[in-house]
Design a protein around this motif. Structure first.
Motif, mmCIF file in Angstrom:
data_model
loop_
_atom_site.group_PDB
_atom_site.id
_atom_site.type_symbol
_atom_site.label_atom_id
_atom_site.label_comp_id
_atom_site.label_asym_id
_atom_site.label_seq_id
_atom_site.Cartn_x
_atom_site.Cartn_y
_atom_site.Cartn_z
ATOM 1 N N LYS A 160 44.207 36.545 40.894
ATOM 2 C CA LYS A 160 45.151 36.351 39.788
ATOM 3 C C LYS A 160 45.573 37.662 39.136
ATOM 4 O O LYS A 160 45.534 37.823 37.915
ATOM 5 C CB LYS A 160 44.541 35.409 38.744
ATOM 6 N N LEU A 161 46.008 38.603 39.969
ATOM 7 C CA LEU A 161 46.437 39.902 39.473
ATOM 8 C C LEU A 161 47.858 39.838 38.928
ATOM 9 O O LEU A 161 48.703 39.090 39.429
ATOM 10 C CB LEU A 161 46.378 40.949 40.587
ATOM 11 N N SER A 162 48.121 40.645 37.909
ATOM 12 C CA SER A 162 49.466 40.795 37.381
ATOM 13 C C SER A 162 49.578 42.150 36.692
ATOM 14 O O SER A 162 48.570 42.808 36.415
ATOM 15 C CB SER A 162 49.815 39.672 36.401
ATOM 16 N N VAL A 163 50.819 42.556 36.433
ATOM 17 C CA VAL A 163 51.081 43.809 35.719
ATOM 18 C C VAL A 163 51.652 43.461 34.351
ATOM 19 O O VAL A 163 52.714 42.857 34.252
ATOM 20 C CB VAL A 163 52.075 44.703 36.483
ATOM 21 N N LYS A 164 50.947 43.829 33.311
ATOM 22 C CA LYS A 164 51.435 43.606 31.945
ATOM 23 C C LYS A 164 52.212 44.847 31.514
ATOM 24 O O LYS A 164 51.653 45.942 31.471
ATOM 25 C CB LYS A 164 50.266 43.328 30.994
ATOM 26 N N TRP A 165 53.485 44.650 31.244
ATOM 27 C CA TRP A 165 54.355 45.772 30.875
ATOM 28 C C TRP A 165 53.759 46.587 29.737
ATOM 29 O O TRP A 165 53.212 46.017 28.796
ATOM 30 C CB TRP A 165 55.724 45.211 30.451
ATOM 31 N N PRO A 166 53.801 47.945 29.832
ATOM 32 C CA PRO A 166 54.430 48.682 30.927
ATOM 33 C C PRO A 166 53.551 48.915 32.161
ATOM 34 O O PRO A 166 54.052 48.963 33.261
ATOM 35 C CB PRO A 166 54.806 50.012 30.276
ATOM 36 N N ASN A 167 52.228 49.055 31.980
ATOM 37 C CA ASN A 167 51.418 49.378 33.162
ATOM 38 C C ASN A 167 49.939 49.031 33.029
ATOM 39 O O ASN A 167 49.090 49.741 33.562
ATOM 40 C CB ASN A 167 51.567 50.863 33.538
ATOM 41 N N ASP A 168 49.628 47.944 32.348
ATOM 42 C CA ASP A 168 48.258 47.425 32.370
ATOM 43 C C ASP A 168 48.112 46.487 33.565
ATOM 44 O O ASP A 168 49.024 45.731 33.884
ATOM 45 C CB ASP A 168 47.935 46.645 31.096
ATOM 46 N N ILE A 169 46.953 46.512 34.189
ATOM 47 C CA ILE A 169 46.668 45.593 35.282
ATOM 48 C C ILE A 169 45.719 44.520 34.764
ATOM 49 O O ILE A 169 44.672 44.821 34.181
ATOM 50 C CB ILE A 169 46.046 46.314 36.496
ATOM 51 N N LEU A 170 46.110 43.264 34.982
ATOM 52 C CA LEU A 170 45.320 42.124 34.523
ATOM 53 C C LEU A 170 44.798 41.333 35.707
ATOM 54 O O LEU A 170 45.398 41.316 36.778
ATOM 55 C CB LEU A 170 46.162 41.188 33.659
ATOM 56 N N SER A 171 43.675 40.670 35.466
ATOM 57 C CA SER A 171 43.175 39.661 36.394
ATOM 58 C C SER A 171 42.840 38.438 35.569
ATOM 59 O O SER A 171 42.050 38.525 34.612
ATOM 60 C CB SER A 171 41.935 40.156 37.143
ATOM 61 N N ALA A 172 43.477 37.317 35.901
ATOM 62 C CA ALA A 172 43.297 36.080 35.130
ATOM 63 C C ALA A 172 43.504 36.330 33.634
ATOM 64 O O ALA A 172 42.716 35.889 32.793
ATOM 65 C CB ALA A 172 41.919 35.492 35.392
ATOM 66 N N ASN A 173 44.559 37.080 33.317
ATOM 67 C CA ASN A 173 44.973 37.373 31.942
ATOM 68 C C ASN A 173 44.024 38.305 31.195
ATOM 69 O O ASN A 173 44.167 38.486 29.977
ATOM 70 C CB ASN A 173 45.160 36.090 31.127
ATOM 71 N N LYS A 174 43.065 38.903 31.886
ATOM 72 C CA LYS A 174 42.148 39.861 31.279
ATOM 73 C C LYS A 174 42.486 41.270 31.760
ATOM 74 O O LYS A 174 42.722 41.488 32.958
ATOM 75 C CB LYS A 174 40.693 39.533 31.651
ATOM 76 N N LYS A 175 42.478 42.227 30.832
ATOM 77 C CA LYS A 175 42.816 43.603 31.197
ATOM 78 C C LYS A 175 41.661 44.257 31.938
ATOM 79 O O LYS A 175 40.536 44.296 31.456
ATOM 80 C CB LYS A 175 43.158 44.416 29.945
ATOM 81 N N ILE A 176 41.965 44.794 33.115
ATOM 82 C CA ILE A 176 40.939 45.498 33.885
ATOM 83 C C ILE A 176 41.317 46.954 34.131
ATOM 84 O O ILE A 176 40.482 47.744 34.568
ATOM 85 C CB ILE A 176 40.672 44.807 35.241
ATOM 86 N N CYS A 177 42.566 47.325 33.838
ATOM 87 C CA CYS A 177 42.994 48.701 34.106
ATOM 88 C C CYS A 177 44.100 49.111 33.149
ATOM 89 O O CYS A 177 45.017 48.336 32.862
ATOM 90 C CB CYS A 177 43.475 48.831 35.547
ATOM 91 N N GLY A 178 44.002 50.342 32.669
ATOM 92 C CA GLY A 178 45.054 50.953 31.876
ATOM 93 C C GLY A 178 45.504 52.243 32.525
ATOM 94 O O GLY A 178 44.707 52.930 33.171
ATOM 95 N N ILE A 179 46.770 52.561 32.360
ATOM 96 C CA ILE A 179 47.353 53.743 32.983
ATOM 97 C C ILE A 179 48.090 54.551 31.922
ATOM 98 O O ILE A 179 48.843 53.985 31.124
ATOM 99 C CB ILE A 179 48.324 53.352 34.117
ATOM 100 N N LEU A 180 47.866 55.854 31.914
ATOM 101 C CA LEU A 180 48.556 56.753 30.988
ATOM 102 C C LEU A 180 49.203 57.869 31.795
ATOM 103 O O LEU A 180 48.523 58.605 32.506
ATOM 104 C CB LEU A 180 47.580 57.343 29.968
#
Length: 243
Positions: free
Chosen positions: A93-113
């Motif tokens: 259940k991966l998705s990209v939360k604008w602008p560049n957070d990576i989510l799995s099942a609506n939970k944040k697992i990665c941030g990008i700067l």
């Protein structure tokens, strides 16, 4: 490709930026730290990662040979690189939360700067900082955070994961350098969190409103369908997507 491994540092982005001010860096010079004491996210947010259990690293990318009208494409490249590396690991259940957070099942697992150097109105280089929650299991006061271990029940090798992300990063930068901007944008929008779904947002004044994410503009603004069927654009300072 040069990888500099540190036990602790204030910020891998800051360290790499300081290094670049003193030396000419090779493309894909990487700084990885077991612990960041001043890890940063978008809009000055603190990235709180437990030492030795997560991936916190930054990558130097020479952009001097690339005429890029829209630097947001770098953010797209970074987001897709992490997304695809995790998809290969069957993270669900991966998705990209604008602008560049990576989510799995609506939970944040990665941030990008991403921090770029611009000289004489031209993009010279970018530093892509990535913080990926891997083996951490406790997130104090971060109710929307999770990790690969919490999601899958597995413990991951940080070194293997780092190399997997870098491999994807190189591949997607090749797509960018080939000028295939539409392909990158289309793929990014395909994975965009809450796209085409009624969602709640908060604007810069703290007002809550409902809208539907439709797409992202070339400049990286979020285009939202609001009342009266109008499309309105927002930058990162103007809007927050509520979970």
């Amino acid at each position: 490709m040069r990888i500099i491994k540190l036990s602790a540092i204030d910020s891998t982005n800051s360290y790499l930026r300081r290094l670049g001010s003193e030396f000419v860096l090779d493309d894909y010079t990487i700084v990885s730290a077991e612990k960041q004491t001043e890890g940063r996210g978008q809009m000055g947010a603190v990235w709180d990662a437990e030492g030795s259990k997560n991936l916190t690293f930054s990558v130097f990318k020479d952009m001097s040979m690339l005429e890029l009208d829209y630097p947001f494409l770098i953010s797209i490249v970074a987001s897709l690189s992490v997304f695809k590396a995790l998809e290969d690991l069957n993270i669900p259940k991966l998705s990209v939360k604008w602008p560049n957070d990576i989510l799995s099942a609506n939970k944040k697992i990665c941030g990008i700067l991403i921090e770029s150097v611009i000289k004489r109105n031209r993009l010279k280089s970018s530093i892509v900082g990535i913080g990926l929650n891997v083996n951490q299991t406790v997130f104090n006061n971060f109710t929307h955070a999770s990790s690969l271990t919490l999601i899958t029940g597995q413990v991951f090798d940080l070194e293997i994961l780092l190399l997997a992300v870098i491999e994807k990063l190189k591949a997607y930068f090749c797509v960018l350098e080939n000028g295939e901007h539409a392909i990158l944008t289309a793929e990014y929008e395909k994975y965009l969190f809450r796209k085409d779904k009624p969602s709640s947002f908060k604007d810069a004044k703290g007002q809550i409103f409902t809208g539907i994410i439709k797409r992202v503009s070339p400049s990286g603004h979020l285009q939202v369908l609001v009342e009266n069927r109008r499309i309105k654009e927002f930058d990162i300072k103007e809007i927050t997507l509520l979970y």
